[in-house]
Design a protein around this motif. Structure first.
Motif, PDB file in Angstrom:
ATOM      1  N   ASP A  12       0.995  -1.028  -0.126  1.00 15.59           N
ATOM      2  CA  ASP A  12       0.053   0.039  -0.085  1.00 15.59           C
ATOM      3  C   ASP A  12       0.960   1.310  -0.205  1.00 15.59           C
ATOM      4  OD1 ASP A  12      -1.792   2.128   0.319  1.00 15.59           O
ATOM      5  OD2 ASP A  12      -2.283   1.415   2.575  1.00 15.59           O
ATOM      6  N   LEU A  13       0.903   1.808  -1.104  1.00 16.07           N
ATOM      7  CA  LEU A  13       1.775   3.138  -0.991  1.00 16.07           C
ATOM      8  C   LEU A  13       1.505   4.479  -0.411  1.00 16.07           C
ATOM      9  CD1 LEU A  13       2.855   3.575  -5.102  1.00 16.07           C
ATOM     10  CD2 LEU A  13       4.170   2.715  -2.983  1.00 16.07           C
ATOM     11  N   GLY A  14       0.086   4.386   0.179  1.00 15.40           N
ATOM     12  CA  GLY A  14      -0.461   5.225   1.092  1.00 15.40           C
ATOM     13  C   GLY A  14      -0.312   6.577   0.474  1.00 15.40           C
ATOM     14  N   LEU A  15       0.517   7.565   0.897  1.00 19.40           N
ATOM     15  CA  LEU A  15       0.700   8.871   0.301  1.00 19.40           C
ATOM     16  C   LEU A  15       1.594   8.724  -1.166  1.00 19.40           C
ATOM     17  CD1 LEU A  15       1.774  10.946   3.636  1.00 19.40           C
ATOM     18  CD2 LEU A  15      -0.361  10.705   2.401  1.00 19.40           C
ATOM     19  N   GLY A  16       1.698   7.724  -1.607  1.00 19.06           N
ATOM     20  CA  GLY A  16       2.549   7.713  -2.666  1.00 19.06           C
ATOM     21  C   GLY A  16       3.922   7.757  -2.585  1.00 19.06           C
ATOM     22  N   THR A  17       4.577   7.497  -1.379  1.00 20.92           N
ATOM     23  CA  THR A  17       6.041   7.233  -1.279  1.00 20.92           C
ATOM     24  C   THR A  17       6.438   5.858  -1.172  1.00 20.92           C
ATOM     25  OG1 THR A  17       7.884   7.675   0.089  1.00 20.92           O
ATOM     26  CG2 THR A  17       5.757   7.606   0.996  1.00 20.92           C
ATOM     27  N   ILE A  18       7.548   5.394  -2.192  1.00 24.71           N
ATOM     28  CA  ILE A  18       7.930   4.186  -1.970  1.00 24.71           C
ATOM     29  C   ILE A  18       8.607   3.863  -0.764  1.00 24.71           C
ATOM     30  CG2 ILE A  18      10.214   4.665  -2.987  1.00 24.71           C
ATOM     31  CD1 ILE A  18      10.005   2.109  -4.705  1.00 24.71           C
ATOM     32  N   TRP A  19       9.039   4.769  -0.093  1.00 31.63           N
ATOM     33  CA  TRP A  19      10.061   4.443   1.088  1.00 31.63           C
ATOM     34  C   TRP A  19       9.129   3.797   2.314  1.00 31.63           C
ATOM     35  CZ3 TRP A  19      13.903   4.470  -1.383  1.00 31.63           C
ATOM     36  CH2 TRP A  19      14.510   5.632  -2.369  1.00 31.63           C
ATOM     37  N   SER A 184      15.233   2.247   8.737  1.00 27.80           N
ATOM     38  CA  SER A 184      14.095   3.055   8.872  1.00 27.80           C
ATOM     39  C   SER A 184      14.342   4.651   8.941  1.00 27.80           C
ATOM     40  CB  SER A 184      13.319   2.697  10.265  1.00 27.80           C
ATOM     41  OG  SER A 184      12.746   1.302   9.960  1.00 27.80           O
ATOM     42  N   ARG A 185      15.228   4.928   9.654  1.00 29.19           N
ATOM     43  CA  ARG A 185      15.627   6.305   9.748  1.00 29.19           C
ATOM     44  C   ARG A 185      15.892   7.027   8.201  1.00 29.19           C
ATOM     45  NH1 ARG A 185      14.956  10.819   9.740  1.00 29.19           N
ATOM     46  NH2 ARG A 185      15.920  12.507  11.414  1.00 29.19           N
ATOM     47  N   TRP A 186      16.636   6.314   7.427  1.00 26.54           N
ATOM     48  CA  TRP A 186      16.991   6.828   6.027  1.00 26.54           C
ATOM     49  C   TRP A 186      15.723   6.801   5.311  1.00 26.54           C
ATOM     50  CZ3 TRP A 186      20.824   9.743   5.343  1.00 26.54           C
ATOM     51  CH2 TRP A 186      22.003   9.324   5.790  1.00 26.54           C
ATOM     52  N   LEU A 187      14.906   5.675   5.261  1.00 23.54           N
ATOM     53  CA  LEU A 187      13.768   5.672   4.501  1.00 23.54           C
ATOM     54  C   LEU A 187      12.717   6.991   5.096  1.00 23.54           C
ATOM     55  CD1 LEU A 187      13.021   1.740   4.682  1.00 23.54           C
ATOM     56  CD2 LEU A 187      13.823   3.225   2.682  1.00 23.54           C
ATOM     57  N   GLN A 188      12.552   7.204   6.219  1.00 23.65           N
ATOM     58  CA  GLN A 188      11.707   8.202   6.926  1.00 23.65           C
ATOM     59  C   GLN A 188      12.400   9.597   6.187  1.00 23.65           C
ATOM     60  OE1 GLN A 188      12.436  10.033  10.631  1.00 23.65           O
ATOM     61  NE2 GLN A 188      10.248   9.512  11.250  1.00 23.65           N
ATOM     62  N   GLN A 189      13.654   9.662   6.197  1.00 21.13           N
ATOM     63  CA  GLN A 189      14.137  10.873   5.775  1.00 21.13           C
ATOM     64  C   GLN A 189      13.830  11.147   4.077  1.00 21.13           C
ATOM     65  OE1 GLN A 189      15.123  13.132   7.894  1.00 21.13           O
ATOM     66  NE2 GLN A 189      16.013  14.621   6.792  1.00 21.13           N
ATOM     67  N   LEU A 190      14.260   9.964   3.317  1.00 22.00           N
ATOM     68  CA  LEU A 190      13.825  10.007   1.817  1.00 22.00           C
ATOM     69  C   LEU A 190      12.329  10.309   1.515  1.00 22.00           C
ATOM     70  CD1 LEU A 190      16.073   7.120   1.064  1.00 22.00           C
ATOM     71  CD2 LEU A 190      16.088   9.208   0.024  1.00 22.00           C
ATOM     72  N   ALA A 191      11.508   9.903   2.419  1.00 16.92           N
ATOM     73  CA  ALA A 191      10.104  10.040   2.093  1.00 16.92           C
ATOM     74  C   ALA A 191       9.796  11.579   2.342  1.00 16.92           C
ATOM     75  CB  ALA A 191       9.064   9.434   3.148  1.00 16.92           C
ATOM     76  N   HIS A 192      10.458  12.332   3.177  1.00 18.35           N
ATOM     77  CA  HIS A 192      10.209  13.821   3.319  1.00 18.35           C
ATOM     78  C   HIS A 192      10.919  14.895   2.361  1.00 18.35           C
ATOM     79  CE1 HIS A 192       8.399  12.017   6.904  1.00 18.35           C
ATOM     80  NE2 HIS A 192       7.399  13.058   6.723  1.00 18.35           N
ATOM     81  N   MET A 193      12.215  14.379   2.287  1.00 18.28           N
ATOM     82  CA  MET A 193      13.304  15.174   1.511  1.00 18.28           C
ATOM     83  C   MET A 193      14.051  14.833   0.249  1.00 18.28           C
ATOM     84  SD  MET A 193      13.118  17.684   3.867  1.00 18.28           S
ATOM     85  CE  MET A 193      14.695  18.565   3.878  1.00 18.28           C
ATOM     86  N   GLY A 194      13.549  13.471  -0.190  1.00 17.54           N
ATOM     87  CA  GLY A 194      14.136  12.941  -1.286  1.00 17.54           C
ATOM     88  C   GLY A 194      13.965  13.859  -2.594  1.00 17.54           C
ATOM     89  N   GLY A 195      14.878  14.029  -3.275  1.00  9.46           N
ATOM     90  CA  GLY A 195      14.601  14.484  -4.739  1.00  9.46           C
ATOM     91  C   GLY A 195      14.325  13.659  -5.821  1.00  9.46           C
ATOM     92  N   PRO A 196      13.911  13.953  -7.049  1.00 11.11           N
ATOM     93  CA  PRO A 196      13.310  12.899  -7.931  1.00 11.11           C
ATOM     94  C   PRO A 196      14.319  11.819  -8.510  1.00 11.11           C
ATOM     95  CG  PRO A 196      13.737  15.299  -8.856  1.00 11.11           C
ATOM     96  CD  PRO A 196      14.012  15.297  -7.398  1.00 11.11           C
ATOM     97  N   PHE A 197      15.834  12.168  -8.245  1.00  9.92           N
ATOM     98  CA  PHE A 197      16.778  11.213  -8.531  1.00  9.92           C
ATOM     99  C   PHE A 197      17.416  10.746  -7.169  1.00  9.92           C
ATOM    100  CE2 PHE A 197      16.363  14.150 -12.130  1.00  9.92           C
ATOM    101  CZ  PHE A 197      16.355  12.960 -12.984  1.00  9.92           C
ATOM    102  N   SER A 198      16.440  10.303  -5.974  1.00  7.28           N
ATOM    103  CA  SER A 198      16.637   9.750  -5.057  1.00  7.28           C
ATOM    104  C   SER A 198      17.221   8.102  -5.375  1.00  7.28           C
ATOM    105  CB  SER A 198      15.656   9.657  -3.984  1.00  7.28           C
ATOM    106  OG  SER A 198      15.160  11.024  -3.788  1.00  7.28           O
ATOM    107  N   ALA A 199      18.083   7.504  -4.610  1.00  6.69           N
ATOM    108  CA  ALA A 199      18.370   6.241  -4.714  1.00  6.69           C
ATOM    109  C   ALA A 199      18.745   5.764  -3.288  1.00  6.69           C
ATOM    110  CB  ALA A 199      19.470   6.178  -5.733  1.00  6.69           C
ATOM    111  N   PHE A 200      18.585   4.584  -3.035  1.00  8.27           N
ATOM    112  CA  PHE A 200      18.931   3.872  -1.999  1.00  8.27           C
ATOM    113  C   PHE A 200      19.723   2.486  -2.091  1.00  8.27           C
ATOM    114  CE2 PHE A 200      17.554   1.416   1.925  1.00  8.27           C
ATOM    115  CZ  PHE A 200      18.412   1.989   2.751  1.00  8.27           C
ATOM    116  N   LEU A 201      20.740   2.500  -1.850  1.00  7.31           N
ATOM    117  CA  LEU A 201      21.660   1.283  -1.902  1.00  7.31           C
ATOM    118  C   LEU A 201      22.014   0.637  -0.558  1.00  7.31           C
ATOM    119  CD1 LEU A 201      21.755   2.607  -4.553  1.00  7.31           C
ATOM    120  CD2 LEU A 201      23.918   1.290  -4.883  1.00  7.31           C
ATOM    121  N   ASP A 202      21.577  -0.469  -0.045  1.00 10.90           N
ATOM    122  CA  ASP A 202      21.862  -1.234   0.891  1.00 10.90           C
ATOM    123  C   ASP A 202      22.363  -2.398   0.932  1.00 10.90           C
ATOM    124  OD1 ASP A 202      22.029  -1.600   3.981  1.00 10.90           O
ATOM    125  OD2 ASP A 202      19.943  -1.458   4.317  1.00 10.90           O
TER     126      ASP A 202
END
Length: 412
Positions: A12-19, A184-202
């Motif tokens: 469920d994307l909720g607010l439309g954020t993948i994070w 979780s902390r990074w995903l929360q921050q990306l949801a609020h502050m991420g730009g259109p070219f956000s990326a997450f490599l873990d």
């Protein structure tokens, strides 16, 4: 080789954020994710192999179009280092992906034949409970320079400009923390502050979190051939929650002759870079610089386009264009020498690039790794600004502190 597509309804994307959706997954699973807030699509790699860097460089950047859809399916994800010391550049071949379309709210899985044989997989059925308070704690960051030391470095660069060594330099200031920042902390921050070219490599040996708003270059195909387009960013003002003040910030940015000159220099530099890989007389400026707004900043962004020469390999394209002009300066070769002298360290992945090359649709897009944190022995991030003859050290300091606020716990 065949490509299969099927709808997916497990998140469920909720607010439309993948994070927020990704935070449902078990945190011990490796992740490769592209696209976030402000992008049309987001991609999660579900099955992939790491491939030799040299084999990626031999790929054609303009693969034949096999699908009329202008979408992501499966293909290569490459991380390109700014200076590649320590063999930092890496490439991954994704054979099964989960694609979110943020316009239609659809989610689909693409699968190539043989994806089961990949070395790495994400199990979407393995989930976790909600984040704990410890997961959302903010780290304390330490800067490599004090504010006074940074301003002195700016003054030194301005003296170089007055002496004629270069016209513009992008100077970085670095921060680091020994804190373990959970997913979780990074995903929360990306949801609020991420730009259109956000990326997450873990990954076990590479953790990278990019809030980037900047496209480096993208390719598109039409009857004329393969077009390459670059979108450099220059000029920054903070976003204000007060509508009147925010409008004033936007107007000040667009009226600034200093910011216009800064962007014009980089547009000219990128025109010259594109000439190296484009057909004669095809390079043109589509937009000399218009206003674009993101979560915490306003920027001026230009657009330059050319018609790519046929027969190039990916390595030839990257050699001609990397590192990006917006994060080096002009003239490029001399200013790169000055950057190394002044920053006293290699940049590694900072100000490098992420490149996505689709195996089916002919889509190729890339970002510049600004607003990016990298973990090897500990977490680090960098923020910088372009310095020209009319730069003011105090204003440049304010600009990089504004950019730094995308990171969790940075309230400077």
């Amino acid at each position: 080789m065949a490509l299969q597509k099927r709808k997916f309804t497990g998140f469920d994307l909720g607010l439309g954020t993948i994070w927020s959706a990704l935070d449902q997954l078990s945190p011990d699973q490796n992740l490769l994710v592209l696209g976030g807030r402000g992008s049309r699509q987001s991609m999660v790699a579900l099955s992939w192999d790491e491939v030799p860097w040299e084999s990626f460089l031999q790929e054609s950047p303009s693969a034949p179009r096999r699908s009329p859809e202008n979408t992501w399916t499966t293909g290569h994800l490459a991380v390109v280092a700014y200076d590649d010391e320590g063999a930092a550049s890496r490439a991954f071949r994704m054979k099964r992906t989960l694609i979110f379309d943020h316009e239609t709210k659809d989610a689909v899985i693409y699968e190539e034949d043989g994806w089961e044989g990949c070395a790495h997989h994400v199990d979407l059925s393995r989930t976790r409970p909600g984040p704990s308070p410890e997961d959302l704690a903010s780290p304390r960051w330490q800067s490599s320079w004090t504010d006074a030391e940074y301003q002195n470095a700016v003054r030194g660069a301005l003296e170089d400009i007055r002496r004629g060594r270069y016209y513009q330099i992008n100077l970085l200031r670095y921060w680091s923390t020994d804190a373990e920042i959970p997913r979780s902390r990074w995903l929360q921050q990306l949801a609020h502050m991420g730009g259109p070219f956000s990326a997450f490599l873990d990954l076990p040996d590479l953790k990278l979190v990019s809030f980037s708003p900047e496209r480096f270059f993208r390719l598109s195909t039409d009857e004329a051939g393969t077009r390459i387009e670059s979108e450099p960013i220059k000029g920054t003002r903070p976003v204000s929650q007060d509508p009147r003040e925010d409008r004033q910030q936007q107007e000040a940015l667009m009226a600034s002759s200093k910011d216009a000159a800064e962007l014009n220099m980089i547009v000219d530099l990128l025109r010259n870079d594109l000439f190296r890989v484009c057909q004669a007389s095809s390079v043109k400026v589509l937009d000399p610089g218009s206003l674009h707004s993101f979560s915490n900043v306003h920027h001026r962004i230009a657009r330059i386009q050319g018609l790519l020469r046929p027969g190039l390999a990916m390595g030839e394209l990257l050699k001609a264009l990397c590192p990006g002009g917006s994060i080096t300066g002009a003239p490029k070769r001399e200013v790169m020498l000055a950057i190394r002298e002044k920053e006293s360290r290699p940049r590694g992945l900072f100000m490098g690039n992420i490149v996505y090359k689709d195996a089916w649709t002919g889509v190729l897009d890339s970002s510049i790794l600004i607003r990016t944190a990298v973990h090897r022995k500990r977490w680090e991030f960098a923020a910088g600004s372009g310095l020209v003859i009319h730069s003011d050290p105090a204003e440049e300091l304010a600009e990089i502190l504004t950019k730094a606020r995308v990171m969790p716990g940075v309230f400077l």
